[in-house]
Structures are given as structure tokens and as C-alpha cells.
Design an enzyme around this catalytic site. Structure first.
Site, PDB file in Angstrom:
ATOM      1  N   GLN A 144       0.833  -1.205   0.000  1.00  0.00           N
ATOM      2  CA  GLN A 144       0.000   0.000   0.000  1.00  0.00           C
ATOM      3  C   GLN A 144       0.866   1.252   0.000  1.00  0.00           C
ATOM      4  O   GLN A 144       0.595   2.211  -0.733  1.00  0.00           O
ATOM      5  CB  GLN A 144      -0.920  -0.001   1.226  1.00  0.00           C
ATOM      6  CG  GLN A 144      -1.767   1.244   1.344  1.00  0.00           C
ATOM      7  CD  GLN A 144      -2.852   1.356   0.279  1.00  0.00           C
ATOM      8  OE1 GLN A 144      -3.650   0.440   0.108  1.00  0.00           O
ATOM      9  NE2 GLN A 144      -2.892   2.466  -0.435  1.00  0.00           N
ATOM     10  N   CYS A 195      -5.689   4.791   2.617  1.00  0.00           N
ATOM     11  CA  CYS A 195      -5.534   3.504   1.924  1.00  0.00           C
ATOM     12  C   CYS A 195      -6.875   2.840   1.640  1.00  0.00           C
ATOM     13  O   CYS A 195      -6.959   1.971   0.775  1.00  0.00           O
ATOM     14  CB  CYS A 195      -4.638   2.580   2.737  1.00  0.00           C
ATOM     15  SG  CYS A 195      -5.327   2.091   4.328  1.00  0.00           S
ATOM     16  N   ARG A 201      -2.625   0.868  -6.773  1.00  0.00           N
ATOM     17  CA  ARG A 201      -2.297  -0.442  -6.203  1.00  0.00           C
ATOM     18  C   ARG A 201      -1.912  -1.415  -7.330  1.00  0.00           C
ATOM     19  O   ARG A 201      -1.002  -2.214  -7.179  1.00  0.00           O
ATOM     20  CB  ARG A 201      -3.501  -1.016  -5.428  1.00  0.00           C
ATOM     21  CG  ARG A 201      -3.894  -0.261  -4.159  1.00  0.00           C
ATOM     22  CD  ARG A 201      -2.814  -0.299  -3.094  1.00  0.00           C
ATOM     23  NE  ARG A 201      -2.392  -1.633  -2.725  1.00  0.00           N
ATOM     24  CZ  ARG A 201      -2.985  -2.427  -1.833  1.00  0.00           C
ATOM     25  NH1 ARG A 201      -4.028  -2.001  -1.190  1.00  0.00           N
ATOM     26  NH2 ARG A 201      -2.509  -3.641  -1.568  1.00  0.00           N
TER      27      ARG A 201
END
Ligand code: CP
Ligand code: NVA
Length: 305
Positions: A141, A264, A292
Site C-alpha cells: 500500500q 488507503c 495499487r
């Protein structure tokens, strides 16, 4: 066991040049990737004929989908498993599981409760193993976050970042990144949920115990995360203590005018962040989520190289 396999366990295994390479590789390949469809295979498909296992002990939306999409774009295939459906629940050891899975796939990503479970799997696997989040860290992440910072602000190193909220796995990976790259990281957490001093001592670019009312002053990037990580019990007392650390419009207004907001995800509007912030002009969370895929591709390329 192969001596040369390349596991991606934590950002701490990289030096500054290596970490910057991973970030730039993610961005460069993103910019040249074909847009015919999400499964369009890249010209330099490094995972052709390869299988990635994605193994989850906890829930996931982004990590699961982005790893699968990344693998398809790299020309490979994936096998998904929830740990609760595996023989682990009936007493098969993680060590034996790692040895067996190494005979079926070329690379594995695991999301585990305990970091030691991931480490034991990696130790016993003969294939590269990737950390898809543990109780300790979430390096995939933070790589995606750094890619997003580079894209949006153009520079990572000479910028200032503020973390609002409790210390957790995400913060640990941000601390690792700050230690490697050297950027200014201000950690704004209440004393009851503050970071372990051993993790930050000796790094003057990382400051702690900041006042939530002025920690964001002139910063370039504001970061937060859920107040209750997966597996953690909901707790009203903790929620009350964290209230002043919520990212709201006032904090955003103190930051640099072109500051970005990162989360995130999943987010809880009205809890760690107000809706007008996460849905506002400074928020880049959807690009962050998209990145991502590009971070995972960079990681998989590195692991298989
Ligand atoms: N940010 C993140 O890892 O999301 P998931 O839990 O949905 O994978
Ligand atoms: N700290 C969060 C991150 C989720 C992606 C958790 O562990 O649940």
C-alpha cells in the site's frame, strides 16, 4: 530451497535507490501500458506462464483485485484462497502449506493476522512471497501511496507528510519509507495510541507527539487510516480519544494549498475523515487505489526478476 528467491516482506529490505526504482518502474510502466481493457497484457509480460497465489486470512477488496489485475496484465494467472477454506484450519502447519504451495505456483502473496505467519511461510516456501498486509506492516500500500505522491506532487523526498490517527501497520510502512527516503514525517497520534519510540528514534526527520490543531501546518500530504484495524474490537473510548485527530476541513486548510489527502481505504466518513475531505478537491484516494495495480506490477516484476 532456492537461495536466490526474492521475497517482498517490508520496505526496510530496500535502500533509497532500490525503493525509488520500484516507484519509478510502477509509474513508467503505467504510462506505457495498453488501454484496450483491464486484462490487456503488457508487451514485456514478465509473468507469462506463471501463477500467483493470493492467500487471505483477513478480508480484502483492493489488495485482492489489484493483485489479480496486475498478474493478468503481466501475462500470468492467479489462484485465490481464503485461509479458512484451507487445511490450516484442521491443523496443517504453515510450514507444510508453504512447501506444498511452492509446488503449484510461481509466486505467492499472503495477508495474515500475524507477521510471523508470513515470515514462516516465506522461510519455508521456495518461491517469492509478498506481504499483502500483516499486523505489523502494509508495504504494498505504501508503495502505491508513494507512486501517487510522485504523480501528484512530482517529488517525494523534499516534501512533508502528516499522519493523523493511531499507530498501526500502515504507519509502520510509512515510517520505513521516511527512514529510507529521508522525507519529513510528522506523526500525530494520541499518547494512548502512539508509535513505539524504538521505531522512530535516531531519525530527526520523523517527529511525534504533535498537537492535532497545528500538525498539518504547511504540509504537502495528509494521511490517515481507519481507527480500528481488521481484527480489532470497536471501542468507544478509543473513538473519543481519537476525535481531535479526525481529518477535517480545518486541518486541510492549514496544509499547503496544493496538499494531497491519502487514505488507503476502506474509509469511515465522519470518523477518521470527514466526507467533505475524502470527497473534496485535495483527495486523491481513487488514484491511490488505482495505483495499487501499478505498485503490485512493480513488485511482481521485481520478485520474478
Ligand atoms: N487498502 C487495502 O489494502 O485495501 P483492502 O483491505 O481492501 O485490500
Ligand atoms: N490498518 C488497516 C489497513 C487496511 C488496509 C487494517 O489493518 O485493517
Amino acid at each position: 530451497m532456492t537461495e536466490t528467491k526474492k521475497d517482498f516482506i517490508d520496505l526496510t529490505q530496500f535502500n533509497k535507490d532500490e525503493l525509488i526504482f520500484l516507484i519509478e518502474d510502477g509509474i513508467n510502466k503505467k504510462n506505457i501500458s495498453s488501454k484496450n481493457g483491464m486484462a490487456s497484457v503488457d508487451e514485456d509480460a514478465c509473468a507469462k506462464d506463471k501463477i500467483l497465489a493470493t492467500i487471505f486470512e483477513k478480508p480484502s477488496t483492493r489488495t485482492r483485485f489489484s493483485f489479480e489485475t496486475a498478474m493478468y496484465q503481466l501475462g500470468g494467472k492467479t489462484i485465490y484462497a481464503n485461509m479458512s477454506d484451507m487445511q490450516l484450519g484442521r491443523g496443517e502447519t504453515i510450514d507444510d502449506t508453504a512447501k506444498v504451495i511452492s509446488r503449484y505456483v510461481d509466486i505467492a502473496m499472503l495477508r495474515t493476522n500475524k507477521h510471523s505467519t508470513l515470515e514462516n511461510f516465506a522461510k519455508n516456501a521456495s518461491i517469492p512471497v509478498i506481504n499483502g498486509l500483516t499486523d505489523k506492516s502494509h508495504p504494498c500500500q505504501v508503495l502505491a501511496d508513494l507512486i501517487t505522491v510522485k504523480e501528484k506532487i512530482g517529488d517525494i523526498e523534499n516534501k512533508s507528510y502528516v499522519w493523523f490517527g493511531p499507530a498501526n501497520n500502515m504507519l509502520t510502512s510509512w515510517i520505513h519509507a521516511a527512514q529510507i527516503i529521508g522525507f519529513e514525517l510528522r506523526i500525530c497520534s494520541p499518547k494512548d495510541y502512539s508509535v513505539d519510540n524504538n521505531l522512530v528514534s535516531g531519525f530527526p526527520n520523523i517527529t511525534t507527539d504533535l498537537d492535532p490543531n497545528d500538525a498539518a501546518k504547511d504540509c504537502d500530504c495528509i494521511i490517515t487510516d481507519t481507527w480500528f484495524s481488521m481484527g480489532e474490537e470497536d471501542n468507544d473510548q478509543k473513538r473519543k480519544i481519537l476525535e481531535p485527530y479526525k481529518v477535517d476541513a480545518k486541518k486541510i486548510s492549514m496544509a499547503s494549498s496544493d496538499a494531497i489527502f491519502l487514505h488507503c481505504l476502506p474509509a469511515h466518513r465522519g470518523e477518521e475523515v470527514d466526507a467533505d475531505v475524502i470527497d473534496g478537491v485535495n483527495s486523491v484516494v481513487w488514484d491511490e487505489a488505482e495505483n495499487r495495480v501499478h505498485a503490485q506490477k512493480s513488485i511482481i516484476r521485481w520478485c520474478l526478476s
